[in-house]
Design an enzyme around this catalytic site. Structure first.
Site, PDB file in Angstrom:
ATOM      1  N   HIS A 148       7.824  -6.910  16.951  1.00 14.04           N
ATOM      2  CA  HIS A 148       8.552  -5.734  17.437  1.00 14.04           C
ATOM      3  C   HIS A 148       9.873  -6.126  18.076  1.00 14.04           C
ATOM      4  CE1 HIS A 148       4.694  -3.168  17.723  1.00 14.04           C
ATOM      5  NE2 HIS A 148       5.320  -2.976  16.597  1.00 14.04           N
ATOM      6  N   ASN A 171      12.228  -8.429  -6.084  1.00 16.74           N
ATOM      7  CA  ASN A 171      11.455  -9.376  -5.262  1.00 16.74           C
ATOM      8  C   ASN A 171      10.236  -9.843  -6.053  1.00 16.74           C
ATOM      9  OD1 ASN A 171      13.286  -8.467  -3.425  1.00 16.74           O
ATOM     10  ND2 ASN A 171      11.840  -7.274  -2.222  1.00 16.74           N
ATOM     11  N   ASP A 172       9.546  -8.875  -6.652  1.00 12.73           N
ATOM     12  CA  ASP A 172       8.379  -9.254  -7.452  1.00 12.73           C
ATOM     13  C   ASP A 172       8.757  -9.634  -8.876  1.00 12.73           C
ATOM     14  OD1 ASP A 172       6.091  -9.212  -5.791  1.00 12.73           O
ATOM     15  OD2 ASP A 172       6.295  -7.040  -5.622  1.00 12.73           O
ATOM     16  N   CYS A 213      15.650  -1.714  -6.026  1.00  5.61           N
ATOM     17  CA  CYS A 213      15.304  -1.687  -4.599  1.00  5.61           C
ATOM     18  C   CYS A 213      14.894  -3.071  -4.096  1.00  5.61           C
ATOM     19  CB  CYS A 213      14.210  -0.665  -4.328  1.00  5.61           C
ATOM     20  SG  CYS A 213      12.704  -0.931  -5.262  1.00  5.61           S
ATOM     21  N   ARG A 239       6.589 -15.643  -4.393  1.00  4.58           N
ATOM     22  CA  ARG A 239       7.782 -15.387  -3.586  1.00  4.58           C
ATOM     23  C   ARG A 239       7.693 -15.958  -2.177  1.00  4.58           C
ATOM     24  NH1 ARG A 239       7.440  -8.740  -3.241  1.00  4.58           N
ATOM     25  NH2 ARG A 239       8.360  -8.732  -1.192  1.00  4.58           N
ATOM     26  N   ARG A 259       8.330   2.287   1.673  1.00  2.99           N
ATOM     27  CA  ARG A 259       7.138   1.443   1.476  1.00  2.99           C
ATOM     28  C   ARG A 259       5.999   2.033   2.309  1.00  2.99           C
ATOM     29  NH1 ARG A 259      11.262  -3.048   1.681  1.00  2.99           N
ATOM     30  NH2 ARG A 259      10.892  -4.359  -0.131  1.00  2.99           N
ATOM     31  N   ARG A 266       7.156   5.470  -2.496  1.00  7.31           N
ATOM     32  CA  ARG A 266       6.311   4.605  -3.335  1.00  7.31           C
ATOM     33  C   ARG A 266       4.872   4.727  -2.874  1.00  7.31           C
ATOM     34  NH1 ARG A 266       7.407  -1.722  -3.320  1.00  7.31           N
ATOM     35  NH2 ARG A 266       6.401  -1.649  -1.288  1.00  7.31           N
ATOM     36  N   GLU A 320       8.730  -4.157 -11.911  1.00  2.92           N
ATOM     37  CA  GLU A 320       8.708  -5.373 -11.077  1.00  2.92           C
ATOM     38  C   GLU A 320       7.740  -6.421 -11.613  1.00  2.92           C
ATOM     39  OE1 GLU A 320       7.262  -4.637  -7.105  1.00  2.92           O
ATOM     40  OE2 GLU A 320       5.819  -3.141  -7.778  1.00  2.92           O
TER      41      GLU A 320
HETATM   42  C1  PEP Z   1      10.186  -5.606  -4.948  1.00  3.10           C
HETATM   43  O1  PEP Z   1       9.160  -6.146  -5.373  1.00  3.10           O
HETATM   44  O2  PEP Z   1      11.324  -5.943  -5.308  1.00  3.10           O
HETATM   45  C2  PEP Z   1      10.107  -4.519  -3.953  1.00  3.10           C
HETATM   46  C3  PEP Z   1      11.175  -3.831  -3.617  1.00  3.10           C
HETATM   47  O3  PEP Z   1       8.925  -4.245  -3.388  1.00  3.10           O
HETATM   48  P1  PEP Z   1       8.205  -5.141  -2.263  1.00  3.10           P
HETATM   49  O4  PEP Z   1       9.241  -6.063  -1.703  1.00  3.10           O
HETATM   50  O5  PEP Z   1       7.688  -4.145  -1.282  1.00  3.10           O
HETATM   51  O6  PEP Z   1       7.138  -5.817  -3.041  1.00  3.10           O
HETATM   52 MG    MG Z   2       7.185  -5.309  -5.121  1.00  2.00          MG
END
Ligand code: PEP
Ligand code: MG
Length: 566
Positions: free
Chosen positions: A186, A451-452, A499, A462, A293, A329, A428
């Site tokens: 926090h 990211n994924d 995203c 990751r 999220r 999402r 993703e």
């Molecule tokens: C992603 O996978 O790029 C994404 C935006 O979702 P998260 O980071 O929540 O897995």
């Molecule tokens: Mg993701």
């Protein structure tokens, strides 16, 4: 130099103020008049609540309502009926108020600290904060006054609690350094909101510095330099001033549309995790929300939020956004995001396991509850639904069938909702990238989760530093994947956004413009920087860069080339 975790970017240069935990030592005494002692305890609790309310009020002004709520959560902890009841019992058994309260708090701290997840662990820090607050009052100890810290102060603490942060005067504190904590604690979140550079988990800093030492805290790199030499001081002062200049210069992009140098308008929206973050998205001049999220709504609790609770959360975000887009999402649980009360089985390979849309489609009640809440909230704003971790067409069809079923139910129940609510997917996974042409026919929009997508394309976890050399969205394979997803979306006339973190990467932006991305969803503090970056590119120039990049064979070549053009 002491290495820690950079949790709030920027460079702070100033004088150390050690925020020592005051000794809460006392000699426990046996209590003869339990009723009097309980009275003493209750008035300490009342005083604590009064102090906390004042701190929350101050925090509301300096950091915002959500941050004040974290503070007010301390009142919830101290007023917990079970805790109070047990403390009374211990006092009646002859213990003094300090000892009784401390032992109950220690029990909770132990339980919370043993948890695997960061959110529950964070509660231990909150209880510790409450414990020292109440015991200090009982012992009549004066608190260290962070609010009196002079301008140019860098706070050093073992652990910086939300109540300490509440006392911070933003104009006086130029840096924060702590021995514990990480990005998700926090206090880290608060430091970011206050835009104060912060380094956490910096070992032994309390014993390495003394009050008044000059210090440099680099919240981007996670480095602390105590008593720097002249060259270091000059170097970091120049870096800090440059960063501050850049931040100031970005202000001219506030309130402006997101337009490229040749006049194409893009959508620049934000990623959020809580309804109140929508306010932050607006404060940072985001044009809406491209990724909510929702798993954080579930992770912060000890039981499943019901339909009405979720509905209120989604509605709240929609109302804050006042008609601006809000892409929600559905539950992306599993992988590194556990919800203990769901009792999900431990798996050999959780990132490829029973998670996200897979879990939701098999746990229909849970999924339906969430979808009903989202669809009901669509009466209050421009809400779109997004499914995570899609790998095949059946998942989209099944999810959409459920959406249709719920729409029919709500209609029969005379409940308002947006009949044209759009249903799209995160692209993703490698599978989704490869069949993007098929998925585009089933989806109202795509949002590329780099990211994924990077992880699944490169088969590189990751979060695993051993394979982080492979994990890059600039890998030729990932770039081809991104390009083909955008092309498939465009051919089928559906909007394609991004995203994942790559959407805010200046090296990626010309490529995304060239490929035809229409929406960038980034963290709120990145909005103005991304807007500026987009404003510097024409399609023609971006195409040139992309053509060159797509001819290169390695990530290193791509990186080295892009370094010369951004
Ligand atoms: C992603 O996978 O790029 C994404 C935006 O979702 P998260 O980071 O929540 O897995
Ligand atoms: Mg993701």
């Amino acid at each position: 130099m002491i290495k820690g975790i950079g949790v709030s970017a920027g460079i702070g240069i100033g004088k150390v103020l050690l925020v020592e935990e005051h000794s809460l030592e006392y000699t426990p005494k046996a209590v003869e008049n339990a009723a009097e002692e309980i009275k003493r305890f209750n008035s300490a609790v009342d005083k604590f609540c009064e102090n906390t309310e004042k701190q929350a009020e101050a925090l509301k002004v300096s950091a915002g309502a959500k941050e004040a709520e974290i503070m007010l959560g301390h009142i919830g902890i101290v007023k917990d009926p079970f805790l109070l009841g047990e403390v009374e019992k211990l006092i009646q058994g002859g213990q003094c108020a300090e000892a009784a309260f401390e032992s109950m708090c220690d029990m909770f701290i132990q339980i919370f600290s043993a948890a695997d997840d960061d959110v529950t662990k964070q509660r231990a820090a909150d209880v510790r904060d409450v414990k020292s607050g109440v015991v200090s009052i009982l012992l009549g100890i004066e608190e260290v006054k962070i609010s009196d810290a002079p301008p140019g102060t860098v706070l050093f603490a073992k652990e910086l609690t939300p109540s300490m942060i509440a006392e911070i005067k933003k104009e006086n504190i130029v840096g924060i350094v702590t021995e514990t904590g990480s990005t998700t604690s926090h206090s880290a979140i608060l430091a970011r909101v206050l835009e104060i550079p912060a380094v956490m988990s910096a070992a032994d800093v309390m014993t390495s510095a003394k009050n008044g030492d000059t210090v440099i805290a680099d919240g981007g790199k996670g480095e602390v330099i105590i008593s720097p030499d002249e060259a270091q001081l000059a170097d970091y002062t120049a870096k800090r001033d440059k960063l501050l200049e850049e931040r100031k210069a970005l202000e001219k992009f506030r309130g402006q549309p997101t337009v490229s140098a040749d006049g194409t308008t893009y959508e620049l929206v934000c990623n959020i995790g809580k309804p109140d973050d929508a306010k932050k998205a607006m404060d940072f001049d985001g044009e809406g929300v491209g990724l909510f999220r929702t798993e954080f709504l579930f992770m912060d609790k000890t039981s499943m939020p019901d339909e009405d609770e979720q509905f209120e959360a989604y509605k709240k975000a929609a109302l804050i956004l006042k008609g601006k887009p809000l892409i929600i999402r559905t539950l992306d649980i599993g992988g590194d995001k556990d919800i203990p009360y769901l009792g999900m089985a431990k798996e050999e390979n959780p990132f490829m396991g029973f998670r996200a849309i897979r879990y939701c489609l098999k746990n229909r009640d849970l999924f339906k509850t969430q979808l009903r809440a989202i669809i009901r909230a669509s009466a209050f704003g421009k809400i779109w639904i997004m499914f995570p971790l899609i790998t095949c067409v059946e998942e989209v069809r099944e999810g959409k069938a459920l959406v249709e079923e719920i729409k029919a139910e709500l209609k029969a129940e005379n409940i308002d909702f947006d009949e044209n609510i759009k249903v799209g997917i995160m692209t993703e996974t490698a599978a989704a990238g490869i069949i993007a042409d098929l998925l585009a026919k089933e989806s109202d929009f795509f949002s590329i989760g780099t990211n994924d997508l990077t992880g699944y394309t490169m088969a590189a976890d990751r979060g695993n530093s051993e394979v982080s050399y492979l994990y890059s969205a600039l890998q030729p394979s990932v770039l081809r994947m991104i390009k083909s997803i955008i092309e498939s979306g465009r051919k089928n006339n559906i909007p394609v956004g991004m995203c994942g973190e790559a959407a805010a990467d200046p090296m990626m932006i010309p490529l995304l413009i060239s490929f035809g991305l229409t929406e960038f969803s980034v963290s709120a503090p990145s909005v103005l920087r991304v807007r500026k970056c987009i404003s510097g590119w024409t399609k023609e120039k971006a195409d040139e860069v992309a053509e060159k990049v797509m001819s290169l064979a390695t990530q290193k070549e791509v990186y080295e080339y892009l370094k010369t053009v951004v």
